[in-house]
Design a protein around this motif. Structure first.
Motif, PDB file in Angstrom:
ATOM      1  N   SER A  68      42.379  32.306  46.379  1.00  0.00           N
ATOM      2  CA  SER A  68      41.128  32.367  45.606  1.00  0.00           C
ATOM      3  C   SER A  68      39.860  32.277  46.447  1.00  0.00           C
ATOM      4  O   SER A  68      38.950  33.104  46.288  1.00  0.00           O
ATOM      5  CB  SER A  68      41.123  31.292  44.520  1.00  0.00           C
ATOM      6  N   ILE A  71      39.382  35.552  48.237  1.00  0.00           N
ATOM      7  CA  ILE A  71      38.923  36.625  47.343  1.00  0.00           C
ATOM      8  C   ILE A  71      37.433  36.470  47.076  1.00  0.00           C
ATOM      9  O   ILE A  71      36.673  37.441  47.160  1.00  0.00           O
ATOM     10  CB  ILE A  71      39.734  36.633  46.025  1.00  0.00           C
ATOM     11  N   VAL A  75      34.509  39.105  47.988  1.00  0.00           N
ATOM     12  CA  VAL A  75      33.587  39.641  46.983  1.00  0.00           C
ATOM     13  C   VAL A  75      32.149  39.483  47.473  1.00  0.00           C
ATOM     14  O   VAL A  75      31.339  40.410  47.346  1.00  0.00           O
ATOM     15  CB  VAL A  75      33.791  38.955  45.613  1.00  0.00           C
ATOM     16  N   PRO A  90      32.366  39.227  39.675  1.00  0.00           N
ATOM     17  CA  PRO A  90      33.534  39.697  38.921  1.00  0.00           C
ATOM     18  C   PRO A  90      34.574  38.591  38.744  1.00  0.00           C
ATOM     19  O   PRO A  90      34.598  37.627  39.509  1.00  0.00           O
ATOM     20  CB  PRO A  90      34.073  40.841  39.788  1.00  0.00           C
ATOM     21  N   GLU A  91      35.408  38.776  37.735  1.00  0.00           N
ATOM     22  CA  GLU A  91      36.436  37.794  37.412  1.00  0.00           C
ATOM     23  C   GLU A  91      37.826  38.387  37.623  1.00  0.00           C
ATOM     24  O   GLU A  91      38.056  39.564  37.343  1.00  0.00           O
ATOM     25  CB  GLU A  91      36.299  37.361  35.951  1.00  0.00           C
ATOM     26  N   LEU A  92      38.739  37.549  38.080  1.00  0.00           N
ATOM     27  CA  LEU A  92      40.120  37.978  38.273  1.00  0.00           C
ATOM     28  C   LEU A  92      40.728  38.339  36.924  1.00  0.00           C
ATOM     29  O   LEU A  92      40.661  37.567  35.969  1.00  0.00           O
ATOM     30  CB  LEU A  92      40.930  36.864  38.937  1.00  0.00           C
ATOM     31  N   SER A  93      41.298  39.530  36.845  1.00  0.00           N
ATOM     32  CA  SER A  93      41.881  40.031  35.606  1.00  0.00           C
ATOM     33  C   SER A  93      43.401  39.911  35.627  1.00  0.00           C
ATOM     34  O   SER A  93      44.010  39.374  34.714  1.00  0.00           O
ATOM     35  CB  SER A  93      41.475  41.484  35.403  1.00  0.00           C
ATOM     36  N   CYS A 114      38.952  48.270  35.983  1.00  0.00           N
ATOM     37  CA  CYS A 114      38.438  47.185  36.825  1.00  0.00           C
ATOM     38  C   CYS A 114      37.324  47.720  37.722  1.00  0.00           C
ATOM     39  O   CYS A 114      37.271  48.909  38.004  1.00  0.00           O
ATOM     40  CB  CYS A 114      39.546  46.544  37.642  1.00  0.00           C
ATOM     41  N   ASN A 184      43.161  42.837  40.438  1.00  0.00           N
ATOM     42  CA  ASN A 184      42.015  43.538  39.843  1.00  0.00           C
ATOM     43  C   ASN A 184      40.939  42.537  39.468  1.00  0.00           C
ATOM     44  O   ASN A 184      41.247  41.435  38.995  1.00  0.00           O
ATOM     45  CB  ASN A 184      42.427  44.298  38.575  1.00  0.00           C
ATOM     46  N   LEU A 185      39.686  42.944  39.666  1.00  0.00           N
ATOM     47  CA  LEU A 185      38.531  42.140  39.288  1.00  0.00           C
ATOM     48  C   LEU A 185      37.703  42.917  38.276  1.00  0.00           C
ATOM     49  O   LEU A 185      37.454  44.102  38.455  1.00  0.00           O
ATOM     50  CB  LEU A 185      37.686  41.808  40.518  1.00  0.00           C
TER      51      LEU A 185
END
Length: 188
Positions: A68, A71, A75, A90-93, A114, A184-185
């Protein structure tokens, strides 16, 4: 006379020199998971592709805690590039992993829905294939300029790129498995 490059595609990358500290445990976790849960068939040709919610399991938490911050840092690196204009976090999908054995590969695909997609290389023995990015309009540009970029995977390396960017992972010729985690974000 001058020439210019317009509309470049931004790809952010990082490498963790401390990856060796978690590598063996992560490989063991992924291998055991793949023995328990059936494979998905999306972009993979043979090999194993996990369900895209495996990362929500409590048993994966130590590895998610490891990934995390990386990532998030990647980003930020992406957002700070001169060519980007992303003004949101962006948020983790979703997240899934691939285990590709000899003669396995991932076909050319995008990540619809995404904004950013990522890959984290866990195990990449020699001759286990490469990540190939394709120009969005390669059919028209192919006669006049380069349309594919090949990136050799590096264990502990992470790449972040637009989800709309076509890419594939070439066939493995290694007797050892290639392992990666993709994610994916989304825009919140």
């Amino acid at each position: 006379m001058t020439t210019h490059t317009i509309f470049p595609t931004v790809i952010a990358k990082s490498y963790d020199s401390q990856f060796e500290l978690v590598k063996d445990d992560l490989i063991a976790w992924m291998t055991n998971y793949a023995k328990t849960y059936p494979t998905n068939s999306r972009s993979n040709v043979d090999g194993y592709q996990s369900p895209d919610n495996f990362w929500e399991m409590d048993a994966f938490a130590p590895f998610l805690n490891y990934m995390s911050p990386r990532i998030l840092d990647l980003v930020e690196e992406y957002r700070n590039h001169d060519e980007t204009c992303m003004d949101f976090q962006p948020e983790l999908s979703n997240m899934w992993f691939n285990i590709n054995y000899k003669h396995n590969y991932n076909v050319s695909h995008t990540h619809p829905g995404c904004v950013l997609a990522g890959v984290f290389w866990v195990s990449c023995p020699k001759q286990s294939g490469e990540l190939v990015f394709h120009h969005l309009d390669e059919h028209n540009f192919a006669p006049i300029q380069h349309t594919n970029i090949t990136i050799p995977p590096v264990e502990g390396g992470m790449y972040l790129f637009p989800g709309s960017l076509y890419h594939h992972v070439s066939m493995s010729y290694s007797d050892e498995p290639r392992m990666s985690i993709a994610f994916n974000l989304l825009e919140p």
